[in-house]
Write an enzyme that holds these catalytic residues in place. Structure first.
Site, short mmCIF file in Angstrom:
data_model
loop_
_atom_site.label_atom_id
_atom_site.label_comp_id
_atom_site.label_asym_id
_atom_site.label_seq_id
_atom_site.Cartn_x
_atom_site.Cartn_y
_atom_site.Cartn_z
CB CYS A 399 -0.76 -0.13 1.25
SG CYS A 399 -0.16 -0.09 2.78
CB CYS A 426 -1.15 -1.80 6.03
SG CYS A 426 -1.09 0.18 6.32
CB CYS A 507 -11.57 -40.51 11.76
SG CYS A 507 -11.49 -41.12 9.81
CB CYS A 523 -16.15 -41.14 7.32
SG CYS A 523 -14.21 -41.37 7.51
CB CYS A 567 -22.40 -13.13 11.10
SG CYS A 567 -21.33 -12.20 9.89
CB CYS A 580 -19.62 -17.52 2.41
SG CYS A 580 -21.60 -17.96 2.67
CB CYS A 583 -21.36 -20.93 -0.77
SG CYS A 583 -20.99 -19.11 -0.73
#
Length: 746
Positions: A399, A426, A507, A523, A567, A580, A583
């Protein structure tokens, strides 16, 4: 003309250091006598012939032109003898066989010249000059002694002898024999080498270096070397006397210490004279600092008597004081000009100046523009809000932000000791984007260089340790322990793995605590066995299902036994990756690389089957999507027992830290003992597990918004009704794939 670097003559092939051999006189006519006044120049070898010969005395060619003298070595001084051939009776006189003798002489000259060239080249490899080789050959030419060995073993003794002879001649001259004193002649000076000095006689102190120079100038002649040595010493003594040094003994001693070098002798003679000045500078009071704002003491004298000599004293101070400061600035700092010194004084004399002299000098070295220098000297640190010059500010490569050295050091010291390595960004703009691996790697490579001289050794070592752990996390065999926060490399292919830190097993594939029933089961089979046979698992039912299908960091694969509700912006505590939780797509703090993305703040790009969009749907609508595809779901709690509050574990912010605690929200009937938020998450997890497309139950408005979000053409065709338009958009939207990173655990 011969080139300056050539050793042999281009015409006669004689070496440049050889002496001219005597040539027999050839008369132009029988009975004629040589005329000493007649001279002519050979046009080939440029030798000036002083005798009226038919051929050149040097190259034996019949020609006349130019002027030069070429020396030959001692071995080339032999000349072909002229043999008188008695004429036979009754026959014609036969000419002497001059051609064969001339060829023999030329061949011998060439061999001697090549031998001399070879010796000169060998001498250059050993650091011996051609003049020394030639002088050594003159001294030992008749013997089989190698000239290099002679220079090493015999030359020092010869130089001592030359010094002793010169000292003896000098003492004899002082005793009254004035004829022995040689005249003073000039010669070109040569670089002398420092050697052991020799003192000869009272007050006569000569060195081997001087004797060697004289011996070389004399071409190896000892007598000539003695005379040359005395001439050189006399010239040096006269030069020192002309510079004001009259003491003969001191001059002799100084020349002896410097090896006969006048500059070195001057340094020795001037050292005692400068000693009081050095003592005053370094041992007495230190030089006062340069202070252009120092009060002018001459003003008080001016106010007392504004006339007479005090006025002159005040005027002299006004003129001389700045000049003296400029001279001191030039002496103490490497400034390019006198004008830069005056610029420094003018800047320091401005009102309300807070920067130091060193800061102004550094700024003036960079530019001569006064406005630009003021900008360099006045920079506000965004962290502590103090003013610093640009030279005392530091910035990162990611920056354009700049901060003072102290704030830079404190920020990264705290970040290394108390935070994750991804927090070392920064402190002003929080750049670079830690979710971009290319930016992160290049950033850390340059940050390592900046922190090397900034942090203390222990903190810098800790920084390198965290860098190593960060690099290990990129290995596909890297595992996190589900019992503790340790990480390690798993080189084996077995499912059961024991943590070397806490010594607990888990595992390696599903990251769940190891149980004996997991042996010989996959599993998926083990999870189904727990649902069918584990009473504790059955009692907690959907709460454990949400926990087992909780959040896993897509970057470092660290598992979290937490739900995805709340959230959707999740930050991994191990690698600080921001993603997220619905997803697994990354969150971007600034602009991203997605085409046609105009967002510049914090954002992520979610697919249409992400919990980010489906969490706003009512549970009945989510159930309708599952029923449309024939997917079963729960509505009642296990064994019909309804709890009052939701017991699903989730991450909560408490003060300045994050903790894992139960949800605690009131449950409603028909939602399988969960709160509405976590029941929606349960239904969405089933939708994701079966890869159901929520676009199948979109209304017209949702369908249009989704097409706009994924850059699908929403232009209505001519005469197209709502039903056909809706069906066409649905087909186009379903061509856009669902989320590739969406967890789809069954």
């Amino acid at each position: 003309m011969n080139q300056g670097s050539s050793i042999l003559c281009r015409v006669c092939e004689r070496p440049r250091l050889a002496t001219r051999p005597p040539v027999a006189l050839v008369l132009s006519s029988p009975g004629s006598l040589p005329n000493a006044e007649t001279k002519w120049t050979c046009q080939f070898c440029t030798y000036v012939n002083t005798r009226p010969t038919v051929v050149c005395e040097m190259c034996s060619l019949a020609c006349k032109d130019a002027a030069a003298v070429v020396s030959l070595p001692q071995s080339l001084l032999q000349t072909p003898s002229i043999t008188k051939v008695q004429p036979q009776p009754g026959g014609r006189p036969q000419p002497a066989p001059r051609v064969n003798l001339e060829l023999k002489r030329q061949k011998r000259m060439k061999e001697d010249g090549l031998s001399l060239i070879h010796q000169i080249r060998e001498a250059e490899k050993r650091g011996v000059s051609p003049e020394e080789v030639y002088a050594a050959l003159c001294m030992c030419g008749g013997s089989n002694i190698n000239p290099y060995d002679w220079l090493t073993s015999e030359l020092p003794h010869l130089l001592d002898e030359i010094c002793a002879m010169a000292a003896s001649v000098r003492l004899s001259y002082k005793a009254g024999d004035s004829e022995i004193e040689p005249p003073a002649v000039e010669r070109d000076g040569e670089e002398v080498e420092q050697s052991a000095p020799v003192a000869a006689g009272d007050g006569v102190k000569l060195s081997r270096a001087e004797a060697k120079l004289a011996w070389l100038a004399a071409g190896g002649d000892t007598d000539r070397a003695v005379r040359q040595l005395l001439r050189d010493r006399q010239l040096k003594m006269r030069e020192l006397h002309s510079l004001g040094f009259r003491d003969v003994s001191q001059c002799e001693e100084a020349l002896r210490q410097s090896g006969g070098e006048v500059k070195g002798a001057l340094s020795v003679l001037q050292r005692p004279l400068l000693e009081p000045f050095h003592q005053r500078i370094w041992t007495d009071q230190p030089e006062p600092p340069i202070d252009p704002k120092h009060p002018d003491k001459q003003v008080s004298l001016y106010s007392k008597s504004p006339s007479g000599p005090l006025v002159f004293m005040y005027f002299n101070f006004l003129v001389c004081a700045p000049q003296r400061m400029c001279r001191r600035l030039l002496a103490l700092y490497d400034l390019p000009s006198w004008g830069r010194c005056e610029l420094i004084l003018s800047l320091l004399q401005e009102p309300d100046v807070t920067y130091s002299l060193e800061d102004v000098v550094q700024a003036v070295k960079e530019s001569h523009d006064k406005d630009f220098i003021r900008r360099l000297l006045n920079n506000e640190c965004p962290c502590c809000l103090c003013i610093f010059p640009r030279s005392k500010m530091q910035s990162l490569t990611s920056c354009q932000c700049s901060m003072c050295h102290e704030c830079f050091r404190q920020h990264f010291t705290i970040a290394v000791r108390d935070r994750h390595i991804r927090d070392m960004v920064c402190p002003v703009c929080s750049d670079p984007d830690i979710n971009d691996p290319e930016q992160l790697d290049s950033y850390f490579s340059t940050l390592d260089i900046q922190l090397r001289d900034c942090l203390d050794p222990d903190t810098y070592e800790l920084f390198h340790k965290k860098l190593t752990e960060h690099a290990l996390m990129k290995d596909p065999k890297f595992l996190w322990c589900c019992h503790c926060t340790s990480g390690f490399i798993n080189d084996g292919d077995q499912l059961k793995f024991t943590c070397p830190s806490c010594h607990k097993s888990f595992c390696a594939q599903c990251k769940k605590p190891w149980e004996s029933q997991h042996q010989d089961l996959s599993c998926k089979q083990f999870q189904q066995w727990k649902r069918d046979n584990d009473p504790e698992y059955q009692r907690q039912d959907l709460a454990l299902y949400l926990r087992d299908n909780g959040i896993t960091c897509p970057h470092c694969r660290f598992p979290y036994a937490l739900t995805k509700g709340g959230c959707m912006h999740f930050t991994c505590s191990q690698c600080r990756y921001q993603f997220c939780s619905g997803c697994n797509n990354p969150y971007h703090k600034t602009g991203c690389k997605t085409p046609q993305c105009s967002y510049s703040g914090l954002h992520a790009h979610h697919p249409r089957d992400c919990l980010f969009y489906l969490r706003d749907w009512e549970p009945t609508r989510l159930q309708a999507l599952l029923q449309r595809s024939g997917v079963e779901f729960n509505t009642d709690a296990f064994d019909g027992t309804q709890t009052d509050v939701c017991g699903v574990m989730e991450q909560k912010d408490e003060g300045d830290r994050q903790t894992d605690s139960p949800c605690g929200i009131k449950t409603e009937p028909g939602q399988a003992g969960l709160c509405e938020k976590h029941y929606r998450e349960y239904l969405v997890s089933l939708i994701n597990a079966h890869s159901l497309d929520p676009a199948l139950i979109y209304d017209g408005h949702e369908l249009t918004r989704a097409c706009e979000r994924y850059q699908v053409d929403t232009q209505r065709g001519d005469g197209e009704d709502d039903s056909a338009y809706h069906d066409r958009l649905l087909v186009k939207l379903m061509e856009v794939p669902l989320g590739e990173k969406v967890p789809r655990n069954k």
